[in-house]
Enzyme design. Structure first.
Site, PDB file in Angstrom:
ATOM      1  CE  LYS A 163       0.652   1.862  14.798  1.00 49.62           C
ATOM      2  NZ  LYS A 163       0.631   1.957  13.333  1.00 49.62           N
ATOM      3  CD  GLU A 196      -1.098   0.623   3.670  1.00 55.34           C
ATOM      4  OE1 GLU A 196      -1.502   1.792   3.542  1.00 55.34           O
ATOM      5  OE2 GLU A 196      -1.351  -0.094   4.656  1.00 55.34           O
TER       6      GLU A 196
HETATM    7  N1  PSU Z   1      -2.668   1.486  10.718  1.00 53.82           N
HETATM    8  C1  PSU Z   1      -1.355   1.625  10.875  1.00 53.82           C
HETATM    9  N2  PSU Z   1      -0.637   2.307   9.938  1.00 53.82           N
HETATM   10  C2  PSU Z   1      -1.228   2.858   8.833  1.00 53.82           C
HETATM   11  C3  PSU Z   1      -2.635   2.674   8.669  1.00 53.82           C
HETATM   12  C4  PSU Z   1      -3.302   1.982   9.637  1.00 53.82           C
HETATM   13  O1  PSU Z   1      -0.807   1.135  11.850  1.00 53.82           O
HETATM   14  O2  PSU Z   1      -0.539   3.484   8.013  1.00 53.82           O
HETATM   15  C5  PSU Z   1      -3.308   3.192   7.433  1.00 53.82           C
HETATM   16  C6  PSU Z   1      -3.635   2.030   6.469  1.00 53.82           C
HETATM   17  O3  PSU Z   1      -3.484   2.492   5.142  1.00 53.82           O
HETATM   18  C7  PSU Z   1      -5.094   1.749   6.763  1.00 53.82           C
HETATM   19  C8  PSU Z   1      -5.606   3.130   7.049  1.00 53.82           C
HETATM   20  O4  PSU Z   1      -5.774   1.127   5.694  1.00 53.82           O
HETATM   21  O5  PSU Z   1      -4.570   3.752   7.796  1.00 53.82           O
HETATM   22  C9  PSU Z   1      -6.922   3.128   7.804  1.00 53.82           C
HETATM   23  O6  PSU Z   1      -7.415   4.431   7.881  1.00 53.82           O
HETATM   24  P1  PSU Z   1      -8.878   4.707   8.469  1.00 53.82           P
HETATM   25  O7  PSU Z   1      -8.775   4.432   9.930  1.00 53.82           O
HETATM   26  O8  PSU Z   1      -9.124   6.159   8.149  1.00 53.82           O
HETATM   27  O9  PSU Z   1      -9.794   3.796   7.744  1.00 53.82           O
END
Ligand code: PSU
Ligand code: MN
Length: 298
Positions: free
Chosen positions: A155, A21
């Site tokens: 996390k 990604e």
């Molecule tokens: N969790 C992490 N590092 C990240 C992300 C999540 O530990 O970089 C990023 C990933 O790309 C994940 C996104 O798909 O954040 C999720 O964002 P949201 O909570 O806005 O859906």
């Protein structure tokens, strides 16, 4: 779709490919650590005998596989859109540049014929969901899109019990790689039980059975951070509580929540969070390449 030549060659010749990604590059890690790790992940995947395909949208064009200059660009650019699946057509139509989250990367990888994707942590059900309704698109996407995602769980700034429940409701298969617990990113354990697998051939067998049964959706492979890079739970909780209270104070909402918290945790931990992040990303890329090799003819 602009599929990089070596990626399309590998796919048409049935050789293993691993998707990566770009949100973690553009919004998850600071420059220049982000470019360094982006390149490192690609080389780890090559070392294992698979082809890496980092996914992003550059000036309205969907790229499956980035060159070094393009990795550099997405790592440095300032106004990169953080894309979940639904924003892909808008980003393309408006000729904009966007980084793909787990949801958008899974969708595009699967469209391109890639079966395995490696990342750090999944999005999930946010704490305080009953007020905010903030549940990452990642979870819903994995219930619809056929992809094996290797991650170190999610996390604990998220509500992990609700995240695991949500994945169950949506029928997303979760496998613990040499573990019985859903990994909590910085820590190996979360107290949340998941089915355990011991090796990549077992993962491949699950993948094949699921396919035979025509079950839709993805498989989440949880690969815990290595023991010597794990961070004590109290320390992680401390960082997260400070970061969450800052987010609350500043009224951070929606898409900004995850990048905001990651950035604060980096500062609060004096960069220690980033070191662990880099270590588990590398291990996940390695495992993903092994899985891609194992299922190549499945
Ligand atoms: N969790 C992490 N590092 C990240 C992300 C999540 O530990 O970089 C990023 C990933 O790309 C994940 C996104 O798909 O954040 C999720 O964002 P949201 O909570 O806005 O859906
Ligand atoms: Mn959200």
């Amino acid at each position: 779709m602009n599929i990089k030549r070596e990626v399309s060659d590998a796919l048409s010749q049935g050789r293993p490919v691993v998707a990566l990604e770009s949100t973690l590059i553009a919004h998850g890690l600071p420059y220049p650590d982000n470019v360094k790790i982006a390149k490192k992940l690609e080389s780890v995947i090559r070392e294992e005998g698979a082809i890496p395909a980092t996914i992003a949208i550059l000036n309205g064009e969907i790229h499956i596989g980035l060159g070094n200059d393009e990795l550099e660009y997405i790592a440095k650019a300032k106004d990169v859109w953080k894309l979940s699946t639904r924003e892909i057509p808008i980003c393309v139509a408006q000729g904009r540049t966007g980084a793909t989250t787990v949801s958008a990367t899974s969708y595009l990888a699967s469209q391109a014929g890639i079966k395995v994707f490696s990342t750090g942590g999944l999005g999930g059900v946010h704490r305080g969901v009953t007020n905010t309704w903030d549940i990452s698109r990642d979870l819903e996407e994995l219930s619809q899109t056929e992809i094996i995602v290797v991650s170190s769980g999610a996390k604990s700034l998220l509500d992990l019990p609700k995240t695991v429940e949500y994945l169950e409701t949506k029928g997303v298969i979760i496998l613990g790689y040499k573990t019985d617990e859903f990994p909590a990113f910085y820590t190996r354990k979360s107290g949340l039980s998941i089915p355990r697998v011991e090796d990549v051939s077992e993962i491949a067998r699950v993948y094949k059975e699921k396919k035979k049964l025509k079950m839709p959706g993805g498989i989440v492979v949880g690969n815990p951070v290595r023991e010597d890079m794990e961070i004590p739970e109290e320390e992680v909780n401390n960082w997260i509580n400070i970061a969450l209270s800052l987010a609350e104070k500043e009224g951070i909402r929606g898409k900004q929540v995850t990048p905001f918290l990651l950035d604060k945790i980096k500062d609060i931990s004096n960069g220690k969070s980033v070191e662990t992040n880099l270590s588990l990303l590398e291990d996940n890329a390695r495992l993903a390449a092994k899985i891609a090799k194992e299922i190549v003819d499945a």
